[in-house]
Motif scaffolding. Structure first.
Motif, PDB file in Angstrom:
ATOM      1  N   PRO A 145      59.962  -3.579  84.480  1.00  0.00           N
ATOM      2  CA  PRO A 145      58.633  -4.123  84.151  1.00  0.00           C
ATOM      3  C   PRO A 145      57.523  -3.093  84.348  1.00  0.00           C
ATOM      4  O   PRO A 145      56.567  -3.050  83.556  1.00  0.00           O
ATOM      5  CB  PRO A 145      58.484  -5.307  85.122  1.00  0.00           C
ATOM      6  CG  PRO A 145      59.886  -5.664  85.516  1.00  0.00           C
ATOM      7  CD  PRO A 145      60.657  -4.387  85.496  1.00  0.00           C
ATOM      8  N   GLY A 146      57.623  -2.290  85.406  1.00  0.00           N
ATOM      9  CA  GLY A 146      56.595  -1.294  85.643  1.00  0.00           C
ATOM     10  C   GLY A 146      56.526  -0.256  84.537  1.00  0.00           C
ATOM     11  O   GLY A 146      55.428   0.163  84.133  1.00  0.00           O
ATOM     12  N   ARG A 204      57.428  -0.699  81.344  1.00  0.00           N
ATOM     13  CA  ARG A 204      56.886  -1.335  80.137  1.00  0.00           C
ATOM     14  C   ARG A 204      55.382  -1.527  80.235  1.00  0.00           C
ATOM     15  O   ARG A 204      54.663  -1.417  79.237  1.00  0.00           O
ATOM     16  CB  ARG A 204      57.569  -2.683  79.909  1.00  0.00           C
ATOM     17  CG  ARG A 204      59.045  -2.581  79.560  1.00  0.00           C
ATOM     18  CD  ARG A 204      59.560  -3.864  78.934  1.00  0.00           C
ATOM     19  NE  ARG A 204      59.397  -5.012  79.824  1.00  0.00           N
ATOM     20  CZ  ARG A 204      60.341  -5.420  80.662  1.00  0.00           C
ATOM     21  NH1 ARG A 204      61.489  -4.764  80.739  1.00  0.00           N
ATOM     22  NH2 ARG A 204      60.132  -6.475  81.426  1.00  0.00           N
ATOM     23  N   GLU A 205      54.896  -1.755  81.426  1.00  0.00           N
ATOM     24  CA  GLU A 205      53.471  -2.009  81.603  1.00  0.00           C
ATOM     25  C   GLU A 205      52.644  -0.734  81.629  1.00  0.00           C
ATOM     26  O   GLU A 205      51.520  -0.704  81.109  1.00  0.00           O
ATOM     27  CB  GLU A 205      53.263  -2.778  82.915  1.00  0.00           C
ATOM     28  CG  GLU A 205      51.803  -3.066  83.243  1.00  0.00           C
ATOM     29  CD  GLU A 205      51.645  -3.752  84.590  1.00  0.00           C
ATOM     30  OE1 GLU A 205      50.514  -3.785  85.105  1.00  0.00           O
ATOM     31  OE2 GLU A 205      52.655  -4.247  85.132  1.00  0.00           O
ATOM     32  N   GLN A 206      53.179   0.330  82.194  1.00  0.00           N
ATOM     33  CA  GLN A 206      52.364   1.509  82.477  1.00  0.00           C
ATOM     34  C   GLN A 206      52.478   2.621  81.441  1.00  0.00           C
ATOM     35  O   GLN A 206      51.708   3.581  81.493  1.00  0.00           O
ATOM     36  CB  GLN A 206      52.760   2.077  83.853  1.00  0.00           C
ATOM     37  CG  GLN A 206      52.515   1.114  85.007  1.00  0.00           C
ATOM     38  CD  GLN A 206      53.018   1.666  86.327  1.00  0.00           C
ATOM     39  OE1 GLN A 206      52.992   2.877  86.562  1.00  0.00           O
ATOM     40  NE2 GLN A 206      53.498   0.786  87.195  1.00  0.00           N
ATOM     41  N   ASP A 244      56.509  -1.068  71.926  1.00  0.00           N
ATOM     42  CA  ASP A 244      56.442  -1.586  73.291  1.00  0.00           C
ATOM     43  C   ASP A 244      57.815  -1.455  73.926  1.00  0.00           C
ATOM     44  O   ASP A 244      58.815  -1.902  73.339  1.00  0.00           O
ATOM     45  CB  ASP A 244      56.017  -3.050  73.296  1.00  0.00           C
ATOM     46  CG  ASP A 244      54.564  -3.221  72.861  1.00  0.00           C
ATOM     47  OD1 ASP A 244      53.784  -2.268  73.069  1.00  0.00           O
ATOM     48  OD2 ASP A 244      54.230  -4.280  72.321  1.00  0.00           O
TER      49      ASP A 244
END
Length: 588
Positions: free
Chosen positions: A535-536, A538-540, A587
């Motif tokens: 998740p980190g 994909r977010e950053q 993404d």
């Protein structure tokens, strides 16, 4: 001369016979005309071979063996006074499996004005040539037959051309890797070992111990040669009076050297073994799709074809008296080659790991042939006779048929094996269960760049990155050398002690906040998938999956995000003209 040491005429050999000099009085030298002809033929053969070899070795392009540039990155940090570190300011990293080669390259970099690729190529070529000369020197020094002893022209002509013109030698003389240094160390190990057996003194174990340790520092897989060859040589060849003395001294010295070596490495690096050993044990290659690329059977058969002329000489001339001599040189080679089937020979092109074994095969051929000639097998003075006056019996002639069969089998079967066994091994042992590479999507159909263009693009990003930038990648040899001051995060753990010892963690990787991630090679299936699912990550990060073949991820925020983003866009424009980055983003 120390008490109990043999004289030259008592130099120990197989079955108590001489290694370096026959017990009988030395016969007259070869006629001057014959020796002159030998030198003339050798000069032609060596001259033509050198011309062909140098033309091939120094032909453009320059070195593009990515791993070789890792040695230069370490060398530049050593010259800067930072120690054996992968990234400036970090703890020493035992990331180079060849510590001796790092030191040699460091010295060459300090003394030479050559650019980096040419320095690497000259290094490989120079060590390869030196190895060939040491093999010649060993044959010249330790042959005993009148026609062969001290016949430098003969040995130059017989050994140099087949070694330096082989495709395997020419390939490794260009790569800039530690392969030819390993070849040289093993050639020196043979020479020093025979000298130790000849002299039989405790002092003679010193050069063998030094060379054995240097061979081990060059490549850890030389350890088997360092342990077995001198020990077996003493056991089978040394005079009984010197055998115990040499064994105790050599074994004791090497145990002490290895203890000190291990303690020093633990004190400096924090680990006794190279980091790749730990990284592979942590499962980085459990789902490694590249397993299909590194075929151990292909490398084995390629090496055996290169060694075939020398193996044929052994098969044609070995006798009961020289079996031990052949076994002590070829036995460790066979064990080492078998051990390579237990490891994944990544970057093992052209039998890279097996090729340094060649000096032991060459020495076996030279010494077995020499003893056969010295014994009178080819018409020499020393023949065995029936005491009743029967015609002399020549041992090799009596067994000519089986020897001829053995040679024909080698000449016929080894090339056939090289053509058929690698494919069989791949079908039976590699392809079943081998994972497929990770699929790299290509939104917007970004044109594919050649691999080395991708390396050049990442090198430009690294060189132009702002101070303090952290880059992450799995293909980092040339990039790391081009930008030695830029920190490179290694997801494979080959240069990172934490990753090597604890395994890869996508969460920990993202927490270290690399500014640019050149995604791991698609063959590293587990690493890529773990990262893309985090998740980190994909977010950053902005993710461009088809960029530079493997994918490129750029951190969105952070103190260097704006400056790094500008650099990436500039480099993108040079390598993908007319292609907008936003059209190729996905993404994660």
């Amino acid at each position: 001369m120390s008490e109990g040491s043999p004289t030259d005429s008592q130099a120990p050999g197989p079955g108590g016979r001489s290694v370096a000099a026959p017990e009988a009085p030395t016969p007259a030298a070869l006629p001057g005309a014959v020796r002159a002809l030998t030198w003339a033929l050798a000069a032609v053969a060596v001259g033509l071979s050198l011309w062909a070899a140098l033309d091939e070795i120094f032909r453009p392009p320059v070195v593009r063996f990515d791993d070789s540039y890792m040695f230069l990155r370490y060398a530049k940090h050593l010259l800067a006074g930072e120690g054996h570190v992968w990234n400036l300011g970090e703890a020493p990293a035992y990331g180079s499996t060849s510590l001796l080669y790092v030191l040699v390259v460091t010295l060459l970099r300090a003394l030479s004005s050559l650019d980096d690729p040419e320095l690497l190529r000259a290094s490989s070529a120079g060590f390869g040539g030196a190895a060939a000369l040491v093999m010649v020197l060993t044959a010249w020094r330790f042959s005993t037959a009148p026609a062969l002893r001290r016949n430098l022209g003969l040995w130059l002509g017989a050994l140099v051309p087949p070694v330096i013109t082989s495709g395997v030698f020419l390939y490794h003389a260009r790569t800039g890797m530690d392969t030819t240094l390993s070849l040289l160390m093993n050639a020196l190990l043979v020479h020093a070992t025979l000298g130790m057996v000849e002299r039989g003194t405790r002092l003679s174990t010193v050069p063998v111990s030094v060379v054995a340790w240097l061979a081990y520092l060059t490549r850890p897989d030389n350890g088997l040669f360092a342990a077995l060859v001198p020990t077996l040589a003493v056991w089978f060849l040394a005079a009984p009076a010197a055998r115990k003395r040499l064994l105790v001294t050599y074994v004791g010295t090497m145990v002490g050297v290895l203890v000190v070596d291990t303690l020093a490495k633990v004190a400096y690096f924090g680990v006794p073994l190279p980091l790749p050993v730990y990284a592979k044990a942590e499962g980085h290659y459990a789902d490694y799709a590249g397993v299909v690329l590194w075929n151990p059977m292909a490398y084995l058969t390629e090496f055996l074809v290169i060694a075939m002329p020398f193996l044929c000489v052994v098969a044609a001339t070995v006798t009961r008296e020289t079996r031990a001599l052949a076994a002590l040189l070829l036995g460790p080679v066979a064990l080492t080659l078998a051990a390579y089937f237990q490891v994944l020979q990544i970057m093992g092109y052209r039998a890279r790991f097996a090729f340094p074994s060649l000096p032991f095969v060459v020495a076996a051929a030279v010494l077995v042939l020499d003893r056969a000639v010295a014994s009178g097998a080819f018409g020499g003075a020393a023949r065995s006779s029936d005491p009743r006056g029967a015609r002399p019996v020549r041992p090799l002639v009596a067994s000519l048929a089986p020897r001829l069969v053995a040679v024909l089998a080698l000449v016929t079967l080894l090339p056939l094996a090289a053509r058929t066994l690698p494919g069989w091994w791949e079908r039976e042992h590699v392809l079943p269960g081998a994972p497929a590479p990770d699929v790299v999507p290509n939104p917007g159909r970004l044109p594919e760049l050649p691999y080395w263009s991708c390396v050049q693009a990442m090198s430009q990003i690294a060189r132009q990155a702002p101070e303090g930038a952290l880059l992450a990648m799995s293909e980092y040899g040339a990039v790391g050398n081009e930008a030695p001051d830029v920190a490179i995060l290694d997801p494979l753990g080959l240069h990172d002690r934490e990753v090597a010892r604890e395994g890869f963690s996508a969460e920990r990787f993202v927490a270290r906040a690399p500014d640019v991630v050149w995604m791991p090679h698609p063959d590293y299936v587990t690493l890529r998938r773990a990262l893309l699912r985090d998740p980190g990550f994909r977010e950053q990060y902005e993710y461009f999956p088809a960029a530079l073949q493997f994918g490129l991820a750029v951190r969105k925020t952070g103190p260097r995000a704006e400056a790094v983003g500008k650099v990436v866009r500039e480099v993108w424009g040079r390598f993908y003209p007319g292609q907008s980055m936003r059209d190729h983003r996905l993404d994660p």
